[in-house]
Design a protein around this motif. Structure first.
Motif, PDB file in Angstrom:
ATOM      1  N   SER A 146     -25.790 -90.711-130.781  1.00 23.76           N
ATOM      2  CA  SER A 146     -24.657 -90.862-131.694  1.00 23.76           C
ATOM      3  C   SER A 146     -23.349 -90.545-130.975  1.00 23.76           C
ATOM      4  O   SER A 146     -22.330 -91.197-131.213  1.00 23.76           O
ATOM      5  CB  SER A 146     -24.826 -89.973-132.921  1.00 23.76           C
ATOM      6  N   GLN A 147     -23.371 -89.591-130.053  1.00 29.43           N
ATOM      7  CA  GLN A 147     -22.147 -89.251-129.326  1.00 29.43           C
ATOM      8  C   GLN A 147     -21.713 -90.395-128.419  1.00 29.43           C
ATOM      9  O   GLN A 147     -20.526 -90.689-128.304  1.00 29.43           O
ATOM     10  CB  GLN A 147     -22.342 -87.971-128.499  1.00 29.43           C
ATOM     11  N   ALA A 148     -22.663 -91.080-127.790  1.00 32.48           N
ATOM     12  CA  ALA A 148     -22.320 -92.226-126.944  1.00 32.48           C
ATOM     13  C   ALA A 148     -21.689 -93.337-127.774  1.00 32.48           C
ATOM     14  O   ALA A 148     -20.717 -93.973-127.351  1.00 32.48           O
ATOM     15  CB  ALA A 148     -23.557 -92.735-126.223  1.00 32.48           C
ATOM     16  N   VAL A 149     -22.223 -93.561-128.961  1.00 27.22           N
ATOM     17  CA  VAL A 149     -21.664 -94.585-129.850  1.00 27.22           C
ATOM     18  C   VAL A 149     -20.255 -94.197-130.280  1.00 27.22           C
ATOM     19  O   VAL A 149     -19.324 -95.012-130.240  1.00 27.22           O
ATOM     20  CB  VAL A 149     -22.570 -94.801-131.078  1.00 27.22           C
ATOM     21  N   LEU A 150     -20.067 -92.945-130.673  1.00 28.64           N
ATOM     22  CA  LEU A 150     -18.741 -92.476-131.078  1.00 28.64           C
ATOM     23  C   LEU A 150     -17.749 -92.561-129.928  1.00 28.64           C
ATOM     24  O   LEU A 150     -16.585 -92.953-130.126  1.00 28.64           O
ATOM     25  CB  LEU A 150     -18.827 -91.045-131.616  1.00 28.64           C
ATOM     26  N   ASP A 151     -18.175 -92.211-128.724  1.00 31.44           N
ATOM     27  CA  ASP A 151     -17.294 -92.300-127.563  1.00 31.44           C
ATOM     28  C   ASP A 151     -16.858 -93.743-127.314  1.00 31.44           C
ATOM     29  O   ASP A 151     -15.692 -94.014-127.033  1.00 31.44           O
ATOM     30  CB  ASP A 151     -17.979 -91.738-126.317  1.00 31.44           C
ATOM     31  N   LYS A 152     -17.797 -94.678-127.414  1.00 30.67           N
ATOM     32  CA  LYS A 152     -17.480 -96.089-127.205  1.00 30.67           C
ATOM     33  C   LYS A 152     -16.510 -96.594-128.273  1.00 30.67           C
ATOM     34  O   LYS A 152     -15.562 -97.321-127.971  1.00 30.67           O
ATOM     35  CB  LYS A 152     -18.772 -96.915-127.220  1.00 30.67           C
ATOM     36  N   LEU A 153     -16.729 -96.189-129.518  1.00 29.80           N
ATOM     37  CA  LEU A 153     -15.814 -96.581-130.589  1.00 29.80           C
ATOM     38  C   LEU A 153     -14.421 -96.002-130.372  1.00 29.80           C
ATOM     39  O   LEU A 153     -13.412 -96.673-130.615  1.00 29.80           O
ATOM     40  CB  LEU A 153     -16.369 -96.140-131.948  1.00 29.80           C
ATOM     41  N   GLN A 154     -14.359 -94.776-129.889  1.00 32.77           N
ATOM     42  CA  GLN A 154     -13.064 -94.146-129.607  1.00 32.77           C
ATOM     43  C   GLN A 154     -12.335 -94.909-128.498  1.00 32.77           C
ATOM     44  O   GLN A 154     -11.134 -95.136-128.583  1.00 32.77           O
ATOM     45  CB  GLN A 154     -13.253 -92.675-129.214  1.00 32.77           C
ATOM     46  N   GLN A 155     -13.071 -95.336-127.478  1.00 33.78           N
ATOM     47  CA  GLN A 155     -12.470 -96.128-126.400  1.00 33.78           C
ATOM     48  C   GLN A 155     -11.911 -97.442-126.933  1.00 33.78           C
ATOM     49  O   GLN A 155     -10.808 -97.847-126.562  1.00 33.78           O
ATOM     50  CB  GLN A 155     -13.496 -96.415-125.305  1.00 33.78           C
ATOM     51  N   ARG A 156     -12.661 -98.076-127.794  1.00 33.04           N
ATOM     52  CA  ARG A 156     -12.195 -99.344-128.383  1.00 33.04           C
ATOM     53  C   ARG A 156     -10.943 -99.129-129.221  1.00 33.04           C
ATOM     54  O   ARG A 156     -10.013 -99.933-129.190  1.00 33.04           O
ATOM     55  CB  ARG A 156     -13.280 -99.965-129.264  1.00 33.04           C
ATOM     56  N   LEU A 157     -10.926 -98.041-129.980  1.00 38.35           N
ATOM     57  CA  LEU A 157      -9.765 -97.732-130.806  1.00 38.35           C
ATOM     58  C   LEU A 157      -8.536 -97.500-129.938  1.00 38.35           C
ATOM     59  O   LEU A 157      -7.460 -98.029-130.209  1.00 38.35           O
ATOM     60  CB  LEU A 157     -10.053 -96.508-131.678  1.00 38.35           C
ATOM     61  N   GLU A 158      -8.686 -96.717-128.893  1.00 38.79           N
ATOM     62  CA  GLU A 158      -7.561 -96.449-127.999  1.00 38.79           C
ATOM     63  C   GLU A 158      -7.068 -97.731-127.329  1.00 38.79           C
ATOM     64  O   GLU A 158      -5.864 -97.954-127.208  1.00 38.79           O
ATOM     65  CB  GLU A 158      -7.949 -95.401-126.944  1.00 38.79           C
TER      66      GLU A 158
END
Length: 92
Positions: free
Chosen positions: A70-82
């Motif tokens: 779940s942390q890897a998914v959240l990190d990837k989503l955060q990168q996309r948002l940024e």
């Protein structure tokens, strides 16, 4: 291509009045209803495609035994948002 008709639709008078209030200049009630149906069809097709991709991904993960944390998914989503924020600033 030959055209077809949609079934007649009975609605409360208030709904018809509300639909007529939001018509744009030159827009007919028929074209408004047609566009609403097109939008609903498109949304449902997108939902069905999303669900099919999700189920296929689930099945692939089950077969391979490889899952994303779940942390890897959240990190990837955060990168996309940024990245989207940076892109939006560049276009402004």
């Amino acid at each position: 291509m030959k055209t077809a008709t949609l079934p007649p639709l009975r609605v409360e008078p208030e709904l018809r009045e509300a639909a007529e209030r939001v018509l744009e200049a030159g827009e007919s009630l028929s074209s408004f209803v047609e566009q609403a149906v097109r939008s609903a069809v498109s949304r449902r097709e997108a939902q069905a495609a999303f669900l099919a991709r999700a189920l296929a991904s689930r099945d692939q993960a089950r077969e391979s035994g490889e899952y994303a944390s779940s942390q890897a998914v959240l990190d990837k989503l955060q990168q996309r948002l940024e990245a989207a924020k940076v892109d939006r600033r560049k276009r402004s």
